[in-house]
Design a protein around this motif. Structure first.
Motif, PDB file in Angstrom:
ATOM      1  N   GLY A  59       0.684  -1.182   0.034  1.00 36.53           N
ATOM      2  CA  GLY A  59      -0.006  -0.129   0.122  1.00 36.53           C
ATOM      3  C   GLY A  59       0.915   1.222   0.047  1.00 36.53           C
ATOM      4  N   ARG A  60       2.092   1.143  -0.152  1.00 29.23           N
ATOM      5  CA  ARG A  60       2.980   2.409  -0.293  1.00 29.23           C
ATOM      6  C   ARG A  60       2.673   3.023  -1.595  1.00 29.23           C
ATOM      7  NH1 ARG A  60       8.316   2.575  -0.509  1.00 29.23           N
ATOM      8  NH2 ARG A  60       8.298   0.745  -2.229  1.00 29.23           N
ATOM      9  N   GLY A  61       2.005   2.622  -2.538  1.00 33.49           N
ATOM     10  CA  GLY A  61       1.745   3.457  -3.602  1.00 33.49           C
ATOM     11  C   GLY A  61       2.030   2.470  -4.760  1.00 33.49           C
ATOM     12  N   ARG A  62       1.731   3.050  -6.205  1.00 34.14           N
ATOM     13  CA  ARG A  62       2.110   2.346  -7.214  1.00 34.14           C
ATOM     14  C   ARG A  62       2.416   3.498  -8.434  1.00 34.14           C
ATOM     15  NH1 ARG A  62      -1.930  -1.360  -7.146  1.00 34.14           N
ATOM     16  NH2 ARG A  62      -0.581  -2.294  -5.306  1.00 34.14           N
ATOM     17  N   PHE A  80       0.736   7.202  -7.568  1.00 35.30           N
ATOM     18  CA  PHE A  80       0.816   7.746  -6.361  1.00 35.30           C
ATOM     19  C   PHE A  80       1.513   7.184  -5.359  1.00 35.30           C
ATOM     20  CE2 PHE A  80      -2.148   3.886  -6.536  1.00 35.30           C
ATOM     21  CZ  PHE A  80      -1.956   3.293  -5.110  1.00 35.30           C
ATOM     22  N   TRP A  81       1.909   7.734  -4.418  1.00 38.44           N
ATOM     23  CA  TRP A  81       3.116   7.266  -3.248  1.00 38.44           C
ATOM     24  C   TRP A  81       2.818   7.964  -1.901  1.00 38.44           C
ATOM     25  CZ3 TRP A  81       3.885   9.967  -7.749  1.00 38.44           C
ATOM     26  CH2 TRP A  81       4.083  11.076  -7.873  1.00 38.44           C
ATOM     27  N   GLU A  82       3.454   7.183  -1.122  1.00 39.62           N
ATOM     28  CA  GLU A  82       3.179   7.863   0.416  1.00 39.62           C
ATOM     29  C   GLU A  82       3.906   9.011   0.474  1.00 39.62           C
ATOM     30  OE1 GLU A  82       1.839   4.182   3.112  1.00 39.62           O
ATOM     31  OE2 GLU A  82       3.995   4.286   2.763  1.00 39.62           O
ATOM     32  N   ARG A  83       3.622   9.914   1.758  1.00 39.55           N
ATOM     33  CA  ARG A  83       4.357  11.074   1.838  1.00 39.55           C
ATOM     34  C   ARG A  83       3.904  11.526   3.136  1.00 39.55           C
ATOM     35  NH1 ARG A  83       5.533  16.392  -1.195  1.00 39.55           N
ATOM     36  NH2 ARG A  83       6.443  16.708   0.794  1.00 39.55           N
ATOM     37  N   SER A  84       4.892  11.983   3.927  1.00 37.76           N
ATOM     38  CA  SER A  84       4.362  12.937   5.156  1.00 37.76           C
ATOM     39  C   SER A  84       3.911  14.162   4.808  1.00 37.76           C
ATOM     40  CB  SER A  84       5.262  12.597   6.428  1.00 37.76           C
ATOM     41  OG  SER A  84       5.431  11.461   6.765  1.00 37.76           O
ATOM     42  N   TRP A  85       2.922  14.683   5.263  1.00 34.85           N
ATOM     43  CA  TRP A  85       2.438  16.016   4.962  1.00 34.85           C
ATOM     44  C   TRP A  85       1.816  16.619   6.165  1.00 34.85           C
ATOM     45  CZ3 TRP A  85       3.882  19.665   2.101  1.00 34.85           C
ATOM     46  CH2 TRP A  85       3.181  20.852   1.817  1.00 34.85           C
ATOM     47  N   ARG A  86       2.440  17.648   6.496  1.00 35.01           N
ATOM     48  CA  ARG A  86       1.658  18.638   7.671  1.00 35.01           C
ATOM     49  C   ARG A  86       1.224  17.586   8.805  1.00 35.01           C
ATOM     50  NH1 ARG A  86      -0.706  23.081   4.005  1.00 35.01           N
ATOM     51  NH2 ARG A  86       1.242  24.190   3.613  1.00 35.01           N
ATOM     52  N   ASP A  87       2.463  16.527   9.375  1.00 38.37           N
ATOM     53  CA  ASP A  87       2.350  15.640  10.332  1.00 38.37           C
ATOM     54  C   ASP A  87       0.870  14.695  10.232  1.00 38.37           C
ATOM     55  OD1 ASP A  87       3.959  17.070  12.002  1.00 38.37           O
ATOM     56  OD2 ASP A  87       2.635  18.471  12.638  1.00 38.37           O
ATOM     57  N   ARG A 122      -7.341   1.630   0.822  1.00 39.71           N
ATOM     58  CA  ARG A 122      -8.033   1.996   2.158  1.00 39.71           C
ATOM     59  C   ARG A 122      -7.043   2.196   3.189  1.00 39.71           C
ATOM     60  NH1 ARG A 122     -12.998   2.433   1.770  1.00 39.71           N
ATOM     61  NH2 ARG A 122     -13.429   2.423   3.744  1.00 39.71           N
ATOM     62  N   LYS A 123      -6.119   2.840   2.856  1.00 37.05           N
ATOM     63  CA  LYS A 123      -4.880   3.033   3.844  1.00 37.05           C
ATOM     64  C   LYS A 123      -4.814   4.392   4.277  1.00 37.05           C
ATOM     65  CE  LYS A 123       0.052   2.165   4.410  1.00 37.05           C
ATOM     66  NZ  LYS A 123       1.265   1.400   4.093  1.00 37.05           N
ATOM     67  N   HIS A 124      -4.745   5.484   3.410  1.00 41.72           N
ATOM     68  CA  HIS A 124      -4.848   6.740   3.470  1.00 41.72           C
ATOM     69  C   HIS A 124      -6.216   7.409   3.124  1.00 41.72           C
ATOM     70  CE1 HIS A 124      -0.694   6.374   4.749  1.00 41.72           C
ATOM     71  NE2 HIS A 124      -0.494   5.825   3.571  1.00 41.72           N
ATOM     72  N   ARG A 125      -6.328   8.716   3.853  1.00 39.98           N
ATOM     73  CA  ARG A 125      -7.576   9.297   3.639  1.00 39.98           C
ATOM     74  C   ARG A 125      -7.633  10.188   2.482  1.00 39.98           C
ATOM     75  NH1 ARG A 125     -12.317  12.326   7.568  1.00 39.98           N
ATOM     76  NH2 ARG A 125     -13.272  12.814   5.598  1.00 39.98           N
ATOM     77  N   TYR A 126      -6.356  11.012   2.290  1.00 41.63           N
ATOM     78  CA  TYR A 126      -6.195  12.049   1.284  1.00 41.63           C
ATOM     79  C   TYR A 126      -5.220  11.571   0.234  1.00 41.63           C
ATOM     80  CZ  TYR A 126      -8.914  14.502   4.665  1.00 41.63           C
ATOM     81  OH  TYR A 126      -9.862  14.920   5.654  1.00 41.63           O
ATOM     82  N   LEU A 127      -5.544  12.163  -0.997  1.00 42.77           N
ATOM     83  CA  LEU A 127      -4.501  12.081  -2.190  1.00 42.77           C
ATOM     84  C   LEU A 127      -4.065  13.467  -2.477  1.00 42.77           C
ATOM     85  CD1 LEU A 127      -3.191  10.706  -4.314  1.00 42.77           C
ATOM     86  CD2 LEU A 127      -5.487  10.919  -5.618  1.00 42.77           C
ATOM     87  N   HIS A 128      -2.849  13.933  -2.367  1.00 44.72           N
ATOM     88  CA  HIS A 128      -2.525  15.230  -2.785  1.00 44.72           C
ATOM     89  C   HIS A 128      -1.865  15.344  -4.104  1.00 44.72           C
ATOM     90  CE1 HIS A 128      -3.125  17.404   1.421  1.00 44.72           C
ATOM     91  NE2 HIS A 128      -3.231  16.173   1.538  1.00 44.72           N
TER      92      HIS A 128
END
Length: 176
Positions: A59-62, A80-87, A122-128
Motif C-alpha cells: 500500500g505504499r503506492g504504485r 501515487f505514493w506515500e508521503r508525510s505532509w503536515r504531520d 483503504r490506507k490513507h484518507r487523502y490524495l494530494h
C-alpha cells in the motif's frame, strides 16, 4: 463551443519495459515546471524506484503507464505514493502526458483512475497533488478531477530546489 467526451484511458502497472516511456516523458517541455530534464543516471534510478513501487503490495503506492483504451502505445505516466505532509501520512500523485497527447483530457481521466487505485488501498484518507502555481494545465487537471485547492505551499523538487506549488487535496474516503 462543442464539448467532447473524456477519453477512455487505462492505467497499467509500471514494468521493466517502461524505461523508454520515462525517457520520452523527460522532455524539456514536460519537465519545465519541475526543474528541467533529468540525466540518464537519474532516469535509470527513477525507473528502478517505479518498478519497485509497482511490485510492492504493502500500500505504499504504485506507478502506472497511461494508454488510450484500444491502443497499445503509452501516452504518459501517473502514480501515487506515500508521503508525510503536515504531520499526517497521505498519498501524493503526479503525472505526465506526452506532448502530442495533451489537451484531450487524458491526464484528468488518468487522475480519476489513479484516485480509484489509491482509494482501493483503504490506507490513507487523502490524495494530494502539488503542481507548480505556474502550471495552469496541471492545476486544471486537479480542479477537473475533483480536488479541493487548499492554498499555496513550497515543496522541494527536485530535492534541494524550492518550488512554489498549489496544494490540492482529494478526500478518498469522505464517508469516514
Amino acid at each position: 463551443m462543442k464539448r467532447t467526451e473524456a477519453p477512455s484511458v487505462r492505467i497499467e502497472p509500471w514494468s521493466d519495459s517502461d524505461l523508454e516511456l520515462l525517457r520520452r516523458a523527460n522532455a524539456p517541455e514536460l519537465m519545465g515546471h519541475l526543474g528541467g530534464p533529468e540525466s540518464e543516471e537519474q532516469l535509470v534510478g527513477r525507473h528502478a524506484r517505479y518498478v519497485a513501487l509497482s511490485a510492492d503490495r504493502t500500500g505504499r503506492g504504485r506507478m502506472f503507464r497511461i494508454a488510450l483504451t484500444g491502443e497499445d502505445e503509452a501516452v504518459g505516466t501517473i502514480g501515487f505514493w506515500e508521503r508525510s505532509w503536515r504531520d499526517q501520512e497521505v498519498y501524493e500523485t503526479g503525472w505526465a502526458v506526452l506532448a502530442g497527447f495533451q489537451g484531450r483530457g487524458i491526464a484528468s481521466a488518468a487522475t480519476a483512475a489513479v484516485a480509484g487505485q489509491a482509494r482501493a488501498e483503504r490506507k490513507h484518507r487523502y490524495l494530494h497533488a502539488y503542481p507548480s502555481v505556474a502550471n495552469g494545465a496541471s492545476n486544471g487537471v486537479c480542479r477537473k478531477a475533483g480536488f479541493s485547492l487548499l492554498g499555496e505551499c513550497e515543496i522541494e523538487y527536485p530535492p534541494g530546489h524550492p518550488l512554489l506549488t498549489n496544494d490540492w487535496r482529494l478526500d478518498l474516503h469522505p464517508d469516514r
